[in-house]
Design an enzyme around this catalytic site. Structure first.
Site, mmCIF file in Angstrom:
data_model
loop_
_atom_site.group_PDB
_atom_site.id
_atom_site.type_symbol
_atom_site.label_atom_id
_atom_site.label_comp_id
_atom_site.label_asym_id
_atom_site.label_seq_id
_atom_site.Cartn_x
_atom_site.Cartn_y
_atom_site.Cartn_z
ATOM 1 N N HIS A 24 0.873 -1.171 0.000
ATOM 2 C CA HIS A 24 0.000 0.000 0.000
ATOM 3 C C HIS A 24 0.920 1.234 0.000
ATOM 4 O O HIS A 24 2.020 1.182 0.567
ATOM 5 C CB HIS A 24 -0.837 -0.035 1.289
ATOM 6 C CG HIS A 24 -1.902 1.000 1.381
ATOM 7 N ND1 HIS A 24 -1.640 2.292 1.764
ATOM 8 C CD2 HIS A 24 -3.231 0.943 1.164
ATOM 9 C CE1 HIS A 24 -2.775 2.971 1.772
ATOM 10 N NE2 HIS A 24 -3.757 2.178 1.415
ATOM 11 N N ASP A 30 3.187 -3.988 8.148
ATOM 12 C CA ASP A 30 1.896 -3.351 7.906
ATOM 13 C C ASP A 30 0.824 -4.442 8.035
ATOM 14 O O ASP A 30 0.654 -5.265 7.146
ATOM 15 C CB ASP A 30 1.905 -2.744 6.499
ATOM 16 C CG ASP A 30 0.533 -2.250 6.066
ATOM 17 O OD1 ASP A 30 -0.440 -2.406 6.828
ATOM 18 O OD2 ASP A 30 0.442 -1.701 4.947
ATOM 19 N N GLN A 57 -4.391 -5.401 6.744
ATOM 20 C CA GLN A 57 -5.353 -6.384 6.224
ATOM 21 C C GLN A 57 -5.305 -7.689 7.012
ATOM 22 O O GLN A 57 -6.075 -8.603 6.726
ATOM 23 C CB GLN A 57 -5.060 -6.679 4.750
ATOM 24 C CG GLN A 57 -5.229 -5.510 3.813
ATOM 25 C CD GLN A 57 -6.685 -5.097 3.638
ATOM 26 O OE1 GLN A 57 -7.608 -5.862 3.907
ATOM 27 N NE2 GLN A 57 -6.903 -3.865 3.205
ATOM 28 N N CYS A 66 -4.848 2.294 -3.814
ATOM 29 C CA CYS A 66 -3.681 2.874 -3.126
ATOM 30 C C CYS A 66 -2.470 1.967 -3.205
ATOM 31 O O CYS A 66 -1.655 1.916 -2.276
ATOM 32 C CB CYS A 66 -3.979 3.186 -1.655
ATOM 33 S SG CYS A 66 -5.336 4.286 -1.427
HETATM 34 C C1 LIG Z 1 -2.261 -3.064 3.367
HETATM 35 C C2 LIG Z 1 -2.714 -1.706 3.782
HETATM 36 N N1 LIG Z 1 -1.840 -0.861 4.355
HETATM 37 C C3 LIG Z 1 -2.189 0.354 4.768
HETATM 38 C C4 LIG Z 1 -3.468 0.815 4.623
HETATM 39 C C5 LIG Z 1 -3.784 2.197 5.094
HETATM 40 O O1 LIG Z 1 -4.675 2.166 6.126
HETATM 41 P P1 LIG Z 1 -5.306 3.534 6.642
HETATM 42 O O2 LIG Z 1 -6.006 4.118 5.466
HETATM 43 O O3 LIG Z 1 -6.232 3.134 7.718
HETATM 44 O O4 LIG Z 1 -4.183 4.384 7.110
HETATM 45 C C6 LIG Z 1 -4.424 -0.016 4.037
HETATM 46 C C7 LIG Z 1 -5.816 0.413 3.833
HETATM 47 O O5 LIG Z 1 -6.209 1.179 3.014
HETATM 48 C C8 LIG Z 1 -4.037 -1.290 3.608
HETATM 49 O O6 LIG Z 1 -4.901 -2.114 3.022
#
Ligand SMILES: Cc1ncc(COP(=O)(O)O)c(C=O)c1O
Lengths: 143, 408
Positions: free
Chosen positions: B118, B195, B198, B358
């Site tokens: 992401h 991270d 998910q 994203c």
């Molecule tokens: C794998 C992953 N990392 C990071 C994020 C970012 O999360 P957030 O938007 O809650 O900061 C997401 C979600 O959009 C995600 O799916």
């Protein structure tokens, strides 16, 4: 005709698959992007003595975005800047689902009437028109 | 399988949209009434600030907030002081880059990441590397788009100081072999930032077992409220980093030209926090425990299998991850832009995501403009899969009418 059929009219898909006036020639241009969905459009126009002699477009995106750029070139080429601005305004009203007077000036762009039923797609249908509006208002991106 | 019709009664959005087919849990999950109630209870019964008042209500609020932090600690098998509240994963990962990264990354060092990430797990490191004249190195993905141990080993050398990887891909649904990656990284002294955005909704994440240095998740993807997330950091490491922000609550003694700061985790949280949200997150954690990860897993696995089976027979689509580990399906209708397709799904009340999610690098890796993504969770059932599959078929058929001799 159901909503979806009304959105994706044959004319729209035709312009999508066989775009007219595509490819840039180096006239003044405006480049607009919608990073959240990837629509990416450049519109250029050759304006001589207040008349739009030629409009070109290039870019990528969904069918609504790409086809509307193609349709725009056909509708607005040959118009004066003032006429074009009025038509652009009418097109934006059409997107909002507002009643418009002498809609005939929109010519082929009238096929986008169905978009007003799909608020999430209005951005797609207007990105090229916004680019041209900016251009006609004197804004322009660097060469 | 859960009794979905019963379970849906917990999610008030279904009352307002009985026909909803929600397949976008990957973006954010639906919120159960118990979480909303818990937040309301705070606002209605003891909605005052924490750590400040010496009166009874403030004591109650402080207790509830601390209790929520303890729940997060237990949830990850961490300790209380290792849990720092942030707004979401994005803020947490930026925080690590701007604190630990700023302090310890040197010119010439390498940060490993992947094209599966992401944007939130790449960009903070990309910008840090630019500032530090360090470099960003991408683990080569295998032919399916997975991060493998073999390829990770090839990317690892003594220059690597930081490894920032996703536990689960939000586009392809693969689980990264993160435990072994952490083990290998530690052997050469690199720190690993996981991270887990998910992951937490689907399986137990145990930071001790993984031996992760940092790990982050967002409450909103696991049935908790928006606006709060968790940064886990190993105690020894958190103690070595300086706060990013200064202000109320994080300080100990303030003098005219100096300040001493509180102990961890309080030194990393300045200002009035998202109190109701933290309490709501605590309730979401309870709910996951009540439901049980084993049950969540088998429910989601059944939906995944069923959906994959159904999609297999449909001509005119491309599925990019037929071997996904979690029910996150990335696909396209052939020759149809994902945003055009998404409108057909929308008309059928099937909510799924279209675009790059994203994660532009994996979209580019797949060599497409974007994808459609359907994610399934505990409130989905076979009927949802059927409705989804019907829409896929409808979509294929609809756009077929425009194919013909007239067109290229
Ligand atoms: C794998 C992953 N990392 C990071 C994020 C970012 O999360 P957030 O938007 O809650 O900061 C997401 C979600 O959009 C995600 O799916």
């Amino acid at each position: 005709m159901n909503n979806i059929q009304n959105l994706y009219r044959q004319v729209i898909m035709d312009h999508y698959k066989n775009p007219r006036n595509k490819g840039l020639k180096g006239y003044p241009h405006v480049h607009l992007k919608n990073p959240s969905c990837g629509d990416d459009i450049t519109i250029e126009a050759n304006v001589v003595d207040g008349v739009i002699k030629e409009i070109r477009h290039n870019g990528s995106g969904c069918s609504i975005c790409c086809s509307s750029a193609s349709v725009l070139t056909e509708v607005l080429q040959g118009k004066t800047v003032e006429e074009a601005k009025e038509i652009i305004e009418k097109y934006f009203s059409l997107m909002k689902g507002e009643k418009i007077t002498d809609e005939d000036v929109l010519e082929e762009a009238l096929v986008y009437e169905g978009v007003s039923q799909f608020p999430a797609r209005i951005k797609c249908a207007t990105i090229s028109w916004k680019a041209l509006e900016k251009l006609l208002n004197g804004e322009q991106d660097e060469q | 399988m859960f009794d979905v019709l019963k379970l849906r009664k917990m999610f008030p959005i279904y009352e307002n949209h009985p026909d909803l087919v929600y397949l976008d849990t990957g973006a954010t999950s639906l919120k159960p009434q118990c979480v909303l109630d818990k937040m309301n209870e705070y606002y209605q019964e003891y909605g005052v600030n924490i750590h400040r008042g010496v009166y009874h209500l403030s004591y109650l609020a402080t207790n509830a907030y601390d209790e929520a932090r303890q729940k997060c600690a237990d949830f990850l098998n961490a300790s209380f002081e290792e849990i720092v509240f942030k707004r979401n994963v994005s803020e947490a990962l930026n925080f690590i880059a701007l604190t630990y990264g700023e302090e310890y990354l040197q010119e010439g060092d390498v940060v490993i990441t992947s094209e599966l990430e992401h944007h939130s797990s790449i960009l903070p490191w990309m910008k840090l590397c630019e500032r530090k004249k360090a470099s960003l190195r991408y683990v080569k993905l295998d032919s399916e788009g997975r991060i493998t141990i073999d390829n990770f080993k090839k990317a690892l050398d003594s220059k690597v100081k930081i490894v920032a990887l996703t536990y689960v891909s939000n586009v392809l649904g693969y689980i990264t072999p993160i435990k072994e990656i952490i083990n290998l990284s530690h052997k050469i002294g690199a720190k690993v930032i996981v991270d887990a955005a998910q992951a937490v909704a689907h399986f137990k994440v145990d930071v001790k077992d993984l031996d992760a240095d940092f790990l982050a998740f967002s409450s909103h993807k696991m049935m908790g409220p928006t606006g709060i997330g968790v940064l886990y950091g190993k105690k020894e490491i958190l103690k070595k980093i300086q706060p990013l922000e200064y202000g109320g609550d994080m300080n100990d003694e303030v003098c005219l030209d100096s300040v001493t700061i509180k102990e961890i985790p309080y030194c990393f949280e300045t200002g009035t926090p998202a109190i109701a949200e933290a309490i709501g997150l605590g309730r979401a954690i309870d709910l996951i425990n009540e439901l049980g990860y084993d049950n969540i897993k088998s429910h989601c696995e059944s939906l995944k299998k069923y959906a994959l089976e159904k999609l297999k027979d449909i001509e005119g689509i491309t599925l990019y991850n037929p071997h996904c580990d979690l029910p996150i399906l990335a696909f396209n209708i052939n020759n149809v832009h994902p945003h055009d397709a998404a409108t057909i799904f929308d008309e059928a009340n099937v909510c799924l995501r279209a675009g790059h999610h994203c994660a532009q690098l994996i979209t580019k890796w797949l060599k497409v403009l974007g994808t459609l993504r359907a994610t399934f969770y505990i409130y989905n059932d076979y009927h949802d899969v059927d409705r989804f599959v019907e829409s896929v078929k409808e979509c294929v058929a609809f756009f077929k009418q425009f194919e013909g001799d007239n067109y290229e």
